[in-house]
Design an enzyme around this catalytic site. Structure first.
Site, PDB file in Angstrom:
ATOM      1  N   SER A 137       0.824  -1.193   0.000  1.00 33.37           N
ATOM      2  CA  SER A 137       0.000   0.000   0.000  1.00 33.37           C
ATOM      3  C   SER A 137       0.872   1.263   0.000  1.00 33.37           C
ATOM      4  O   SER A 137       1.700   1.429  -0.885  1.00 33.37           O
ATOM      5  CB  SER A 137      -0.968  -0.027   1.185  1.00 33.37           C
ATOM      6  OG  SER A 137      -1.927   0.997   1.089  1.00 33.37           O
TER       7      SER A 137
ATOM      8  N   ASP B 133      -8.146  -2.936  -7.351  1.00 33.66           N
ATOM      9  CA  ASP B 133      -7.695  -2.658  -5.987  1.00 33.66           C
ATOM     10  C   ASP B 133      -8.808  -1.954  -5.201  1.00 33.66           C
ATOM     11  O   ASP B 133      -9.336  -0.919  -5.624  1.00 33.66           O
ATOM     12  CB  ASP B 133      -6.451  -1.772  -6.054  1.00 33.66           C
ATOM     13  CG  ASP B 133      -5.866  -1.482  -4.691  1.00 33.66           C
ATOM     14  OD1 ASP B 133      -6.448  -0.646  -3.973  1.00 33.66           O
ATOM     15  OD2 ASP B 133      -4.845  -2.089  -4.337  1.00 33.66           O
TER      16      ASP B 133
ATOM     17  N   HIS C 178      -6.584  -5.688  -1.502  1.00 31.55           N
ATOM     18  CA  HIS C 178      -5.582  -4.640  -1.323  1.00 31.55           C
ATOM     19  C   HIS C 178      -4.496  -5.191  -0.410  1.00 31.55           C
ATOM     20  O   HIS C 178      -4.751  -5.469   0.757  1.00 31.55           O
ATOM     21  CB  HIS C 178      -6.219  -3.387  -0.703  1.00 31.55           C
ATOM     22  CG  HIS C 178      -5.265  -2.225  -0.556  1.00 31.55           C
ATOM     23  ND1 HIS C 178      -4.750  -1.570  -1.645  1.00 31.55           N
ATOM     24  CD2 HIS C 178      -4.737  -1.626   0.532  1.00 31.55           C
ATOM     25  CE1 HIS C 178      -3.952  -0.591  -1.227  1.00 31.55           C
ATOM     26  NE2 HIS C 178      -3.925  -0.614   0.094  1.00 31.55           N
TER      27      HIS C 178
END
Length: 430
Positions: free
Chosen positions: A177, A274, A342
């Site tokens: 991330s 995502d 994610h």
């Protein structure tokens, strides 16, 4: 009868040991290490606390190899949001957990992480709110807040160099991330710290954030990043080749603009759908004030045909942004699957679990390992949603194109074999 009872007892004990062992392997807890001399470099978290990392030592053939994983956790792009963040675990190591679970790419179990299990594995804690890239501070009569992500990165590296990183033979810089974005930002700089003959590569997991218009045709994420870069003094730390090539240098915070200037071999791990980008870039709340997308965000089965087509358009734009990398990068790798997820490298279920996501029958761990060790070309792109039945997202079975029976049978046999390997690995460790 007594013999049979003894056998039953032995089997039960063995199973209990296996379960205990397997649970312990899944819960590798690694203590925090504070960078005590960070203040000399003016390296502080948002609230002024010292930066930190967690390290689990390598062994055997991997004792001279290093894997560094940036922690993720979003960003702050205004004084107010950063002041609030400073009072949480995202802005202060004093408020963080002092132990971290190492799993997935950080696991020390050969059956769960076959290529990197015996490397020195380090998790860099995230407390600056700018993907380890800012270098500024704000102070007035009532508040003091540090934007020192770049200094934190440098302080942690300098702390690790004498602990063995300075003589690394192989190294992989990765992150998830906001940490995946940090991998793009710091990849080439990481190479500069290591021996010239070391094999150094980088991986960005869920860090390929797109410069994409939202459904109301506003550049919500571009505005967010522009404010962040300005507030935290990030521009000075962006790739100068990238910033000099654009009229708006702040855009180099987006990986799609910086990627072609990265010279170190890079692997891009991302889903084409995502969930963070779906909820915050494509359909932020500001672009959907009446909540037309609320049900779709919570349950894909509730998405209508128009919404699905919008999501397919986002996938097409991501693949378009990656087209040059796919075509021109000889040293690069990618795994772009069609799951609604994610971050996939730190979770065992998605990294190398028995039911892990696959593309062309290859798990993420296998794809990354093939790329890092140059075993074969590793550029995997999934078919469009909803064709992938290996994803870990809630997709109604009626909308999934089922894998043919022959392939399903093969997957089951491979899953059984992998499970056996995990049990054997657990026994050896025990």
């Amino acid at each position: 009868m007594e013999m049979s009872l003894n056998v039953i007892v032995a089997v039960v004990v063995a199973l209990l040991l296996l379960l205990t062992c397997h649970g312990q392997e899944q819960r590798l807890l690694v203590p925090m290490t504070l960078v005590r001399n960070a203040s000399a470099l003016h390296a502080f978290c948002l609230d002024g606390s010292l930066p930190a990392y967690h390290i689990h030592r390598g062994f055997g053939a991997g004792k001279n190899n290093w894997l560094l994983q940036f922690e993720g956790g979003g960003w702050c792009n205004s004084l107010q949001s950063c002041l609030e963040r400073a009072k949480t675990r995202r802005g202060s190591t004093s408020l963080m957990s002092k132990y971290e679970v190492f799993s997935g790419i950080l696991s020390n179990n050969a059956s769960l992480n076959p290529d990197f299990y015996n490397w020195n594995r380090v998790k860099l804690r995230y407390c600056d709110g700018a993907s380890f890239a800012g270098d500024s501070k704000f102070q007035n009569e009532t508040s003091l807040i540090y934007f020192r992500g770049q200094k934190i990165w440098e302080a942690i590296i300098l702390d690790l160099l004498p602990k063995g990183l300075g003589s690394a033979r192989k190294a992989l810089l990765s992150g998830c991330s906001a940490g995946g974005l940090a991998s793009f930002l710091h990849c080439d700089n990481f190479t500069n710290y290591l021996p010239k003959n070391a094999s150094v590569k980088c991986l960005g997991d869920a860090g390929f954030f797109l410069d994409e218009k939202d459904i109301s045709l506003n550049h919500t994420m571009r505005t967010f990043y522009t404010n962040l870069v300005s507030l935290q003094g990030v521009e000075q730390n962006l790739d100068t080749n990238c910033t000099s090539s654009l009229n708006t240098p702040q855009l180099c915070f987006f990986p799609q603009y910086a990627l072609k200037f990265i010279t170190t071999p890079f692997f891009i791990l991302n889903t084409a759908y995502d969930t963070f980008q779906f909820h915050n870039i494509l359909v932020p709340n500001s672009a959907d004030p009446d909540g037309h997308w609320n049900r779709c965000k919570q349950d894909l089965a509730a998405c209508d045909a128009s919404q699905i087509e919008t999501l397919q358009g986002f996938r097409r734009d991501m693949l378009l942004a990656l087209r040059g990398f796919l075509k021109d990068s000889e040293s690069g790798g990618m795994f772009i699957n069609s799951c609604f997820a994610h971050c996939q490298s730190e979770s065992q279920d998605t990294w190398f679990g028995v039911d892990a996501p696959r593309i062309h029958n290859k798990t993420i761990a296998e794809a990354v390992g093939d790329w890092y060790f140059s075993r074969r070309v590793s550029k995997e792109i999934d078919c469009a949603y909803p064709c992938d039945s290996t994803c870990h997202n809630l997709i109604p079975s009626t909308q999934i194109v089922q894998v043919p029976d022959k392939n399903q049978s093969l997957l089951k046999r491979q899953s059984a074999s992998l499970k056996l390997l995990q049990i054997l690995g657990c026994l050896v460790a025990f």
